[in-house]
Design an enzyme around this catalytic site. Sequence first.
Site, PDB file in Angstrom:
ATOM      1  N   SER A 209       0.838  -1.195   0.000  1.00  0.00           N
ATOM      2  CA  SER A 209       0.000   0.000   0.000  1.00  0.00           C
ATOM      3  C   SER A 209       0.878   1.251   0.000  1.00  0.00           C
ATOM      4  O   SER A 209       1.733   1.393  -0.872  1.00  0.00           O
ATOM      5  CB  SER A 209      -0.975  -0.042   1.186  1.00  0.00           C
ATOM      6  OG  SER A 209      -2.017   0.898   1.031  1.00  0.00           O
ATOM      7  N   ASP A 325      -8.826  -5.476  -5.780  1.00  0.00           N
ATOM      8  CA  ASP A 325      -8.444  -4.442  -4.822  1.00  0.00           C
ATOM      9  C   ASP A 325      -9.199  -3.170  -5.206  1.00  0.00           C
ATOM     10  O   ASP A 325      -8.853  -2.491  -6.173  1.00  0.00           O
ATOM     11  CB  ASP A 325      -6.942  -4.207  -4.889  1.00  0.00           C
ATOM     12  CG  ASP A 325      -6.444  -3.214  -3.838  1.00  0.00           C
ATOM     13  OD1 ASP A 325      -7.286  -2.542  -3.206  1.00  0.00           O
ATOM     14  OD2 ASP A 325      -5.216  -3.117  -3.663  1.00  0.00           O
ATOM     15  N   HIS A 356      -7.149  -5.909  -1.200  1.00  0.00           N
ATOM     16  CA  HIS A 356      -5.971  -5.088  -0.977  1.00  0.00           C
ATOM     17  C   HIS A 356      -4.848  -5.872  -0.309  1.00  0.00           C
ATOM     18  O   HIS A 356      -5.066  -6.607   0.645  1.00  0.00           O
ATOM     19  CB  HIS A 356      -6.358  -3.897  -0.098  1.00  0.00           C
ATOM     20  CG  HIS A 356      -5.303  -2.844  -0.011  1.00  0.00           C
ATOM     21  ND1 HIS A 356      -4.654  -2.340  -1.113  1.00  0.00           N
ATOM     22  CD2 HIS A 356      -4.765  -2.195   1.060  1.00  0.00           C
ATOM     23  CE1 HIS A 356      -3.785  -1.425  -0.735  1.00  0.00           C
ATOM     24  NE2 HIS A 356      -3.821  -1.327   0.576  1.00  0.00           N
TER      25      HIS A 356
END
Length: 604
Positions: A209, A325, A356
């Site tokens: 991320s 995601d 994710h």
Amino acid sequence: MKYLPLFLLFLLSSFIQAQKTGPVFKDGEAQIVPAFENSKDWLRHDLWVETEFDSDGDGKMDRMHVAVTRPKQTETEGLKLPVIYVTSPYFAGVAQGGDELFWDVHHELGEAGPEHVHPEVERRGERPIISNSHIKKWVPRGYIVVHSSSPGTGLSQGAPTVGGPNESLAPKAVIDWLCGRAKGFEAPNGNKQVKASWSTGKVGMTGTSYNGTLPLAAATTGVEGLEAIIPIAPNTSYYHYYRSNGLVRSPGGYLGEDIDVLYDFIHSGDESKRARNNQVVRDTEMKEGMDRITGDYNDFWAGRDYLNHMDGMKAALLMSHGFNDWNVMPEHSYRIYAKAREMGLPVQTFYHQNGHGGPPPMTMMNRWFTRYLHGVENGVEQDPKAWIVRERDARDKPTAYADYPNPDAADVDLFLTAGAPGHGGLGLVQTRTAKKETLVDNYSFDGEALADAEFTNHRLIYLTPELSSEIHISGSPRVTVRMAASKARANLSVYLVSLPWEEGRRTVITDNLITRGWADFRNHKDIRQEEDVKPGDFVDVSFDLMPDDQLIRKGQQIGLMIFSSDKDFTLLPEPGTELTVDLAGTKLTLPVVGGKEKLMEAMK
């Protein structure tokens, strides 16, 4: 002398034994070395690396807080090892709170909406440890693991900028220090230096991320010594994270988040610098640049789009992402992978079918770092370029493909026939009928409910015949919607679904959702400049849906669903706006493995 003294023999024996301590490789992968495995023997210390910027305006170059974990042999035996480096704005804590931290999305388009609460982050963490992530995975395999906090977070000096230049230059400085080109200090304001004498000068970065964004940010600087990166679900453009084709659109699960919200979320740095940082970064640069009124792309967003800064990148890239995601959407990874491939860099990509996060299998990461950090010729350059986890397979059992998108995929155009408020048709033949169909915006119904409904005037949906054989989609579907709205502004949302919609314990997301996308019809010519469109006037809006690679099962129907406000992603204006779609000017372009012939066969 015929015989060496016993103490010299002992020293020689010890020296030879010491020389044997080092990384071990098998089948092209670094192995766990027993001498590196005991965490009690690891050396852990921290320091501050001086950068080339002053982002908090105090007249001094900012210093980044850095923590090191290394095998004791790097001290006792002078062993030099490559580095796995992880940097993040999250290590020292984040803002706590609920919906009050986000923008209220219940308002008309073209309005900013009421202000949200700006929280204060309570900093946490104890020296010398910044984070324990990745240490147990890599130190036993013959790597040093380094962590740092991003500018304006934790004990790192400076200001958070969420994609500003200092977020690229901060990890660059740490890598420069690891390679002997920058200064490290024992204290944030002291002068006693620390050298990275144990580093080989070969650095790899990874993270998930935001932590996966920063390896790319560092790589775009072209810094020498950063040999390989493995970004996992990275945010590669803050515009693409908070906007879609001119439309204000939230990341999935964070309705109402925007770049200033993320700034508040991570601002855990020096409390005495926060007011100044807030005024300069959040309340000036971001407020003037983020533009929640039009959603247009501009110079503010362009500066935070890493695709625009890749010219100097040299690092080998192994990209990882999930096709489902809906936080950091899969376009983020693909756009960078495609550019790096075009530049001739060593590339490989791993996709799974979940949400994710989700790193590549350990063996892929190990081979990547072994090749580019240890220099072991393991043939990774000849491995397949794409590894994709099929719909119900285990994450560590991906299927190999020559590349992504699948080289055997070809675009196939599908056209619409009328059917509202029920189901229309989606086929290979374009009709000459100039039929128009209308939907009524109502955010009360989410995408799942609209797709599953037999009849509703809140969406338009068009279905292929039931598939007689499996269809493999690989790439980015594209839609062209000829539309008009009853108001000057309206959301446009498009889903590609697989019907019938299935529910139950054994259902997975790929059973129903194929992909989706959003757009502002006022930006149909240019995402940098919207134009006024009179109510009732038709425009052609063309845009890509999110990249995907999916097997659509026999017995399913592929459905193109068009609606307006998306309850989970867009601003939510008062229901009632009408969108009219001209079917004669609307089509879906689908990347099908085997092309038109394969799809024709399945649709018989």
